[in-house]
Design an enzyme around this catalytic site. Structure first.
Site, PDB file in Angstrom:
ATOM      1  CG  ASP A 127      -2.042   1.006   1.105  1.00 28.70           C
ATOM      2  OD1 ASP A 127      -2.381   1.399  -0.027  1.00 28.70           O
ATOM      3  OD2 ASP A 127      -2.574   1.410   2.158  1.00 28.70           O
TER       4      ASP A 127
ATOM      5  CG  ASN B 110      -7.830  -2.347  -4.729  1.00 28.58           C
ATOM      6  OD1 ASN B 110      -6.918  -3.114  -4.457  1.00 28.58           O
ATOM      7  ND2 ASN B 110      -8.111  -1.311  -3.937  1.00 28.58           N
TER       8      ASN B 110
HETATM    9  C1  IPE Z   1      -5.301  -2.654   0.238  1.00 31.46           C
HETATM   10  O1  IPE Z   1      -5.020  -1.322  -0.019  1.00 31.46           O
HETATM   11  C2  IPE Z   1      -5.313  -3.445  -1.032  1.00 31.46           C
HETATM   12  C3  IPE Z   1      -4.024  -3.632  -1.653  1.00 31.46           C
HETATM   13  C4  IPE Z   1      -2.876  -3.183  -1.239  1.00 31.46           C
HETATM   14  C5  IPE Z   1      -4.036  -4.413  -2.858  1.00 31.46           C
HETATM   15  P1  IPE Z   1      -6.166  -0.247  -0.237  1.00 31.46           P
HETATM   16  O2  IPE Z   1      -5.479   1.038  -0.513  1.00 31.46           O
HETATM   17  O3  IPE Z   1      -7.135  -0.724  -1.249  1.00 31.46           O
HETATM   18  O4  IPE Z   1      -6.882  -0.232   1.192  1.00 31.46           O
HETATM   19  P2  IPE Z   1      -7.742   0.883   1.888  1.00 31.46           P
HETATM   20  O5  IPE Z   1      -8.755   1.349   0.890  1.00 31.46           O
HETATM   21  O6  IPE Z   1      -6.803   1.986   2.281  1.00 31.46           O
HETATM   22  O7  IPE Z   1      -8.314   0.214   3.084  1.00 31.46           O
HETATM   23  C1  IPE Z   2      -1.702   0.065  -3.205  1.00 30.49           C
HETATM   24  O1  IPE Z   2      -1.435   1.420  -3.326  1.00 30.49           O
HETATM   25  C2  IPE Z   2      -1.914  -0.606  -4.536  1.00 30.49           C
HETATM   26  C3  IPE Z   2      -3.285  -1.081  -4.769  1.00 30.49           C
HETATM   27  C4  IPE Z   2      -4.265  -1.005  -3.938  1.00 30.49           C
HETATM   28  C5  IPE Z   2      -3.539  -1.674  -6.061  1.00 30.49           C
HETATM   29  P1  IPE Z   2      -2.603   2.464  -3.379  1.00 30.49           P
HETATM   30  O2  IPE Z   2      -2.964   2.689  -4.818  1.00 30.49           O
HETATM   31  O3  IPE Z   2      -3.734   2.080  -2.501  1.00 30.49           O
HETATM   32  O4  IPE Z   2      -1.876   3.748  -2.818  1.00 30.49           O
HETATM   33  P2  IPE Z   2      -2.497   4.844  -1.850  1.00 30.49           P
HETATM   34  O5  IPE Z   2      -3.002   4.124  -0.646  1.00 30.49           O
HETATM   35  O6  IPE Z   2      -3.592   5.503  -2.630  1.00 30.49           O
HETATM   36  O7  IPE Z   2      -1.357   5.737  -1.568  1.00 30.49           O
HETATM   37 MG    MG Z   3      -4.106   2.417  -0.536  1.00 33.07          MG
END
Ligand code: IPE
Ligand code: IPE
Ligand code: MG
Length: 242
Positions: free
Chosen positions: A23, A71
């Site tokens: 993340d 996602n």
């Molecule tokens: C969790 O991250 C999912 C992945 C890293 C694939 P998210 O960015 O989707 O989680 P939330 O929305 O902050 O809980």
């Molecule tokens: C995690 O990074 C990757 C996926 C969930 C696919 P994010 O895209 O959630 O990054 P932030 O949380 O917005 O910084």
């Molecule tokens: Mg995220």
């Protein structure tokens, strides 16, 4: 077998299964004035580095949360950029075939385009006899979705008369999950300063040690993993005992 690199803690104390929530890609990109997708590209590089490092220090099972069932809510162009990265993950993971590494996809593959579905299925098949390390990629994964599927599967067996309700045990349930061949998670690592599991491996992490850090995933390095392993080695895991 001699390890390519010395782990930061004694080998016998290493977790058998580490789960990573990758993340912080979007925030990493935003900080640099780049599109979110640039963060995902950089995050994929980090994935490669961390897989390599885990292999070198002798971790047996590693799981990476790459795309959740939630996602899909993201803008179409971000989702399709991530799908393209999945194709790269597949190419990358193929390289490990020469290194005795098995790949398992945790997630609902039916959500993917045919080329990805076939790509994932083929690599799982081609690597299933490898035993040194198991690399699990959680894509279109959600713990609630996984558990719902497991319940449905067991209900069908009950309806067909092949399973008695009283024969449903914790083990039966574990065996109906994507992770049926894996040990429980010992160490769950979430970078990016968020303190939640976001629907990741809820059943399998019942007694996992949780480790949170502020580093954004694209910046996560072997040093950060060392810090997590050192913290892990200092935890007192009681599993409900004394
Ligand atoms: C969790 O991250 C999912 C992945 C890293 C694939 P998210 O960015 O989707 O989680 P939330 O929305 O902050 O809980
Ligand atoms: C995690 O990074 C990757 C996926 C969930 C696919 P994010 O895209 O959630 O990054 P932030 O949380 O917005 O910084
Ligand atoms: Mg995220």
């Amino acid at each position: 077998m001699a390890k390519a690199k010395q782990p930061p803690i004694p080998a016998e104390m290493l977790p058998k299964h580490i789960a990573f929530i990758m993340d912080g890609n979007g925030r990493w990109a935003k900080k640099r004035g780049l599109p979110r997708t640039a963060g995902h590209t950089e995050g994929a590089r980090t994935f490669k580095k961390i897989v390599r490092y885990c292999k070198d220090i002798g971790i047996e099972n590693i799981t990476f949360y790459a795309f959740s069932t939630e996602n899909w809510k993201r803008p179409d162009e971000e989702v399709s950029a991530i799908m393209n990265l999945m194709r790269e993950y597949l190419v990358e993971v193929r390289r490990y075939m020469t290194e005795n590494t098995r790949l398992i996809v945790l997630g609902d593959k039916s959500g993917f385009s045919p080329d990805l579905r076939q790509g994932f299925a083929a690599i799982e098949e081609d690597t299933k006899h490898f035993t040194e390390m198991t690399l699990n990629l959680a894509v279109n994964y959600g713990a609630r979705h996984e558990m719902t599927g497991a319940v449905r599967q067991l209900a069908q067996q009950v309806q067909a008369g092949t399973l008695a309700p009283e024969d449903i045990t914790e083990d039966t349930i574990s065996q109906a999950l994507y992770t049926k061949e894996l040990p429980d998670v010992d160490l769950m690592i979430r970078p990016s300063g968020e303190y939640r599991l976001s629907n990741f491996l809820l059943w399998q992490s019942a007694y996992a040690e949780l480790y949170f850090c502020d580093t954004l995933w694209p910046d996560f390095s072997p040093k950060d993993l060392d810090a997590a392993l050192i913290a892990y080695a200092q935890r007192n895991r009681r599993f409900g005992g004394v």
